[in-house]
Motif scaffolding. Sequence first.
Motif, mmCIF file in Angstrom:
data_model
loop_
_atom_site.group_PDB
_atom_site.id
_atom_site.type_symbol
_atom_site.label_atom_id
_atom_site.label_comp_id
_atom_site.label_asym_id
_atom_site.label_seq_id
_atom_site.Cartn_x
_atom_site.Cartn_y
_atom_site.Cartn_z
ATOM 1 N N PHE A 1 -10.342 -9.855 -0.345
ATOM 2 C CA PHE A 1 -10.798 -8.689 0.425
ATOM 3 C C PHE A 1 -11.267 -7.531 -0.438
ATOM 4 C CE2 PHE A 1 -6.182 -8.562 0.174
ATOM 5 C CZ PHE A 1 -5.895 -7.267 -0.207
ATOM 6 N N SER A 2 -11.160 -7.651 -1.754
ATOM 7 C CA SER A 2 -11.736 -6.649 -2.633
ATOM 8 C C SER A 2 -12.004 -7.294 -3.988
ATOM 9 C CB SER A 2 -10.789 -5.448 -2.802
ATOM 10 O OG SER A 2 -11.353 -4.459 -3.635
ATOM 11 N N PRO A 3 -13.210 -7.142 -4.537
ATOM 12 C CA PRO A 3 -14.344 -6.398 -3.987
ATOM 13 C C PRO A 3 -14.970 -7.105 -2.784
ATOM 14 C CG PRO A 3 -15.018 -7.595 -5.948
ATOM 15 C CD PRO A 3 -13.532 -7.781 -5.831
ATOM 16 N N GLU A 4 -15.707 -6.345 -1.992
ATOM 17 C CA GLU A 4 -16.338 -6.920 -0.814
ATOM 18 C C GLU A 4 -17.372 -7.965 -1.230
ATOM 19 O OE1 GLU A 4 -17.893 -4.102 1.898
ATOM 20 O OE2 GLU A 4 -16.089 -2.866 1.924
ATOM 21 N N PRO B 1 -10.811 -2.312 7.209
ATOM 22 C CA PRO B 1 -11.567 -1.561 6.197
ATOM 23 C C PRO B 1 -10.797 -0.356 5.683
ATOM 24 C CG PRO B 1 -12.988 -2.184 8.034
ATOM 25 C CD PRO B 1 -11.575 -2.547 8.423
ATOM 26 N N HIS C 1 -4.945 -5.891 7.812
ATOM 27 C CA HIS C 1 -6.224 -6.092 7.138
ATOM 28 C C HIS C 1 -7.307 -5.339 7.902
ATOM 29 C CE1 HIS C 1 -9.311 -9.052 5.234
ATOM 30 N NE2 HIS C 1 -9.451 -7.806 4.840
ATOM 31 N N VAL D 1 -8.347 -1.365 2.908
ATOM 32 C CA VAL D 1 -9.064 -1.685 1.681
ATOM 33 C C VAL D 1 -9.541 -0.409 0.997
ATOM 34 C CG1 VAL D 1 -11.075 -2.850 0.714
ATOM 35 C CG2 VAL D 1 -9.760 -3.954 2.533
ATOM 36 N N GLU D 2 -10.065 0.530 1.782
ATOM 37 C CA GLU D 2 -10.500 1.803 1.215
ATOM 38 C C GLU D 2 -9.320 2.577 0.630
ATOM 39 O OE1 GLU D 2 -12.584 3.912 4.212
ATOM 40 O OE2 GLU D 2 -14.183 2.418 4.390
ATOM 41 N N ASP E 1 -11.671 -1.956 -11.991
ATOM 42 C CA ASP E 1 -11.989 -3.217 -11.317
ATOM 43 C C ASP E 1 -10.764 -3.685 -10.540
ATOM 44 O OD1 ASP E 1 -14.616 -3.491 -12.429
ATOM 45 O OD2 ASP E 1 -13.676 -4.071 -14.318
ATOM 46 N N ASN F 1 -8.571 1.187 -2.749
ATOM 47 C CA ASN F 1 -9.550 1.628 -3.738
ATOM 48 C C ASN F 1 -9.335 3.086 -4.139
ATOM 49 O OD1 ASN F 1 -10.866 -0.865 -3.800
ATOM 50 N ND2 ASN F 1 -12.232 -0.337 -2.118
ATOM 51 N N ALA G 1 -8.435 -8.088 -5.140
ATOM 52 C CA ALA G 1 -7.356 -8.129 -4.155
ATOM 53 C C ALA G 1 -7.472 -9.400 -3.312
ATOM 54 C CB ALA G 1 -7.413 -6.891 -3.261
ATOM 55 N N CYS H 1 0.834 -1.208 0.000
ATOM 56 C CA CYS H 1 0.000 0.000 0.000
ATOM 57 C C CYS H 1 0.863 1.250 0.000
ATOM 58 C CB CYS H 1 -0.931 -0.013 1.215
ATOM 59 S SG CYS H 1 -2.184 -1.314 1.170
#
Length: 387
Positions: free
Chosen positions: A251-254, A125, A123, A128-129, A140, A132, A143, A80
Amino acid sequence: MDGNTDFSGVSDECTAEYILSNVAEVVERILTFVPTKSLLQIACVCRLWMNCARRVLRVQQKLTWVSASGPSNYDGHALCHSLAEEVENVYLLPKTVLVMVDSETFSGQDSSHKQKKARKTHHSPDSVEELNRLFPNGCDIMAIATPGVVLTPSGSHSGPPKEFQEGEAGYAIMFPRMEGVDIRPFHFCKRTISESHLEEAGLVNNPDLRVVLLFGYEAYKPGAARFLNQVLEPLARSKALIAGGHVENVFSPERECCGRGSYGVVGLALSGPRIQGASVLLEQDVSSPKAAEATIRRLKAANLPERNTLGFMFACVGRGHNYYNNQRNVEADTFRKVFPNIPLFGFFGNGEIGCDRIVKEDYTLCDTDTDSLQHGYTTVMTLVHLG
């Protein structure tokens, strides 16, 4: 430019201003040296620059990636942090992104032994955000967390790939929108599997389907094997290359359609006349560098172009240095020896999906069924050429 234009008596500054405001060929050439994020901002300056930027984006179809390995000195996973620094400098507009990170540090679970240990985890939210937010709206993002990661360092197609069976590591492969190539992400769980949904994803009744990268999660749950066969049976009868394996977590997409702990599959369906692929299976008895090289060299028979080609290595978590008498990086090093200019990515997982197969214009194929697509203690080595 009009050959009769006379710039005598005009300052260099005025000449440059005129050219950058009126000569599309010059502007377009200059914009090829500008990273995509800046290019999108430049496109707002005027109509000429907007049209030039659009043409540049259309021809920027070279694959790129960002990879990282830790330990990270920053909050969040090393990948990240690297993405936040490097994604602004890429020369394409991502349409599809495939992300792989290690499950040990990203989810805090040692998937080899199913034992939870006290260690740094990322890990959440928020992470993950953050992922994104790094990519454009409409991109698209798939992950996945896996027990181990195989990656090529950022910046060089010929860089030496590395196998990470422990520790912090990850990569993000960015696919632009490409002419003649359709990349469609899919996700199925027991609530959403159906013939119509398989067709919508391009997995059945699709004569242009060439390659399917397929990843199962929670594969040890009761009913998961039968569910996976529902996806693999039509694919086994198709003229497509299937490669992948079982991962720890998506973990992505939810996954809004199924609850936590439910089994399912995700993947990418690659369709289009420009796509070619080949894969070989390193069987359980391939346990020496010499045997690994002999198997991987069979991929040469496909004679795929090296440009815009990716290598994928989907290996059992029980292989790696444990399988080669404590010699590390055997399969990744062997791949680089055979294909020195093709980057390699992949993972160590809990089961492998694939077989010996070549997908070219003349469709040189290996007959297979669902049983011969699923393996343990093997490695599926794959080439995917995107034209």
